[in-house]
Write an enzyme that holds these catalytic residues in place. Structure first.
Site, PDB file in Angstrom:
ATOM      1  N   THR A 178      44.042  33.126  -3.353  1.00  0.00           N
ATOM      2  CA  THR A 178      43.490  34.389  -2.852  1.00  0.00           C
ATOM      3  C   THR A 178      42.092  34.155  -2.297  1.00  0.00           C
ATOM      4  OG1 THR A 178      44.780  35.595  -4.468  1.00  0.00           O
ATOM      5  CG2 THR A 178      42.875  36.746  -3.539  1.00  0.00           C
TER       6      THR A 178
ATOM      7  N   CYS B  65      23.250  16.715  -7.014  1.00  0.00           N
ATOM      8  CA  CYS B  65      24.516  16.431  -7.676  1.00  0.00           C
ATOM      9  C   CYS B  65      24.449  15.131  -8.464  1.00  0.00           C
ATOM     10  CB  CYS B  65      25.637  16.303  -6.660  1.00  0.00           C
ATOM     11  SG  CYS B  65      25.630  17.619  -5.471  1.00  0.00           S
TER      12      CYS B  65
HETATM   13  C1  LIG Z   1      26.015  16.162   2.263  1.00  0.00           C
HETATM   14  C2  LIG Z   1      26.696  17.057   1.282  1.00  0.00           C
HETATM   15  N1  LIG Z   1      28.027  17.165   1.288  1.00  0.00           N
HETATM   16  C3  LIG Z   1      28.687  17.954   0.440  1.00  0.00           C
HETATM   17  C4  LIG Z   1      28.025  18.690  -0.515  1.00  0.00           C
HETATM   18  C5  LIG Z   1      28.797  19.531  -1.457  1.00  0.00           C
HETATM   19  O1  LIG Z   1      28.854  20.875  -1.049  1.00  0.00           O
HETATM   20  P1  LIG Z   1      29.175  22.031  -2.099  1.00  0.00           P
HETATM   21  O2  LIG Z   1      27.981  22.155  -2.988  1.00  0.00           O
HETATM   22  O3  LIG Z   1      29.407  23.251  -1.251  1.00  0.00           O
HETATM   23  O4  LIG Z   1      30.392  21.637  -2.826  1.00  0.00           O
HETATM   24  C6  LIG Z   1      26.633  18.602  -0.588  1.00  0.00           C
HETATM   25  C7  LIG Z   1      25.893  19.347  -1.632  1.00  0.00           C
HETATM   26  O5  LIG Z   1      24.921  18.885  -2.185  1.00  0.00           O
HETATM   27  C8  LIG Z   1      25.949  17.780   0.339  1.00  0.00           C
HETATM   28  O6  LIG Z   1      24.617  17.658   0.325  1.00  0.00           O
END
Ligand SMILES: Cc1ncc(COP(=O)(O)O)c(C=O)c1O
Length: 379
Positions: free
Chosen positions: A233, A319
């Site tokens: 959804t 991340c």
């Molecule tokens: C270059 C890049 N790709 C992908 C992502 C991931 O995106 P999302 O946070 O929307 O999953 C990030 C997030 O830090 C990013 O900097």
């Protein structure tokens, strides 16, 4: 607090929030339902699809909404493995983990994964790309702009080489959107990943923009949403917010880029005076991103000390900030580990001012002086 970590995420734009609110309140329908509630939601999704497509000069039918950049990248890579015979996958060594890990995972399915060399500024080595593509290649994935350094790749040039060898080209444009012009056609790619929360949109929305001639097997099977390629959804409020964020970003693109760059130049003049080393500074970069290190000072320490003084910066990609060890991006750029461990990223955004930069530089100067005094006492 002064927020200087816009590559990690951006605050929700006030106009974006206003656009979303009706879809969190009265217009709560399921976009796939046939009644009035559903039609209203469905129309809002289609308007957002147009806005997202327009932001990257693609067709609305090429937009497949996802839960964000991570899903878009995973979808492309795993979808390729499901849909095509195993071959070689060519990626850069500076990709975000959500490209790197699914690509590495292809090895278990009989794919060969080839990581390209980058130069000292973090730009893909075109000679190495050319050599890599002598092997039959399923796809190439190179990001448009790096989340740590902000360095921009020459995707159109990479596309020429990839297309000449019949390889599909995917680019992760998550960090580029809203900061530099992003044109699906001019870049000549087959697929592109986007994310809403990096452009003052909500978290949890993104898209894979896909060449119309390519059908990818879905990661998520179910009710057949998004032309059968992404069931589930639709997150209507977040998608509406993504569309609104794209519209605003496009209106403001040039003025915002000029403003960011002026602030970044001010910041980097100050950083150089403090003896900092700047990474990727000789390459074309995003106008908002500065990545630096001060010899002998750990990046993590600087992040913590600056946080105490009210400045939010990152010691690398958000991340990967849970992980120990130096940045893989800097390691691929051949930055010695003892310098890389000092890496700090400042990523500017709409709310930042000249005063923020002055105050940040003063705070950094004070932190460095204190740390250097402490070091002097312990040796
Ligand atoms: C270059 C890049 N790709 C992908 C992502 C991931 O995106 P999302 O946070 O929307 O999953 C990030 C997030 O830090 C990013 O900097």
């Amino acid at each position: 607090m002064v927020y200087l970590d816009h590559n990690a995420t951006t605050p929700l734009g006030p106009i974006v929030l206003e656009a979303m609110l009706p879809y969190l309140r009265q217009h709560f329908g399921n976009a796939a339902s046939r009644h009035e509630f559903g039609t209203l939601a469905g129309k809002a999704v289609e308007r957002a699809r147009e806005s997202v497509a327009q932001a990257v000069n693609a067709q609305p039918t090429q937009v497949i909404f996802t839960s964000g950049g991570t899903e878009a990248n995973n979808f492309f890579i795993k979808g390729m493995a499901e849909s095509f015979r195993s071959a070689q996958a060519v990626i850069s060594p500076i990709e975000h983990p959500c490209v790197m890990k699914p690509a590495e995972g292809l090895e278990k399915r009989g794919w060969k994964v080839r990581k390209l060399r980058v130069d000292g500024e973090g730009r893909v080595d075109m000679v190495d790309l050319d050599a890599a593509l002598y092997e039959p290649t399923g796809f190439v994935s190179v990001m448009l702009a790096n989340n740590e350094t902000g360095v921009i790749q020459n995707i159109a040039e990479i596309a020429k080489t990839a297309r000449a060898r019949q390889a599909l080209l995917h680019t992760d444009a998550v960090q580029a959107l809203g900061k530099i012009p992003v044109d699906f056609h001019k870049l000549n790619v087959h697929a592109m990943s986007l994310s809403a929360h990096k452009v003052y949109g909500p978290k949890g929305a993104g898209a894979l923009i896909l060449d119309k001639r390519i059908e990818l097997k879905a990661l998520l099977a179910g009710g057949g949403h998004e032309r059968g390629m992404r069931s589930g959804t639709l997150n209507v409020p977040a998608i509406v917010g993504f569309g609104a964020a794209c519209e605003l970003a496009m209106k403001d693109l040039e003025a915002s880029a000029r403003r960011m760059q002026a602030l970044r130049d001010q910041l980097e003049r100050g950083l150089r005076e403090l003896g900092a080393v700047l990474f990727g500074a000789n390459a074309e970069r995003l106008p908002n991103t500065s990545y630096f290190a001060v010899a002998g000072v750990a990046g993590e320490t600087l992040v913590v000390e600056l946080d105490k003084l009210g400045f939010a910066v990152a010691s690398g990609a958000a991340c990967s900030s849970m992980k120990q060890g130096a940045s893989e991006v800097l390691s691929a750029m051949n930055v010695p580990a003892e310098i890389a461990q000092g890496a700090v990223r400042v990523s500017l955004g709409k709310s930042n001012t000249k005063e923020d930069i002055n105050e940040f530089l003063n705070a950094l100067k004070a932190v460095l002086a204190r740390l250097q005094r402490l070091t002097a006492m312990t040796v």
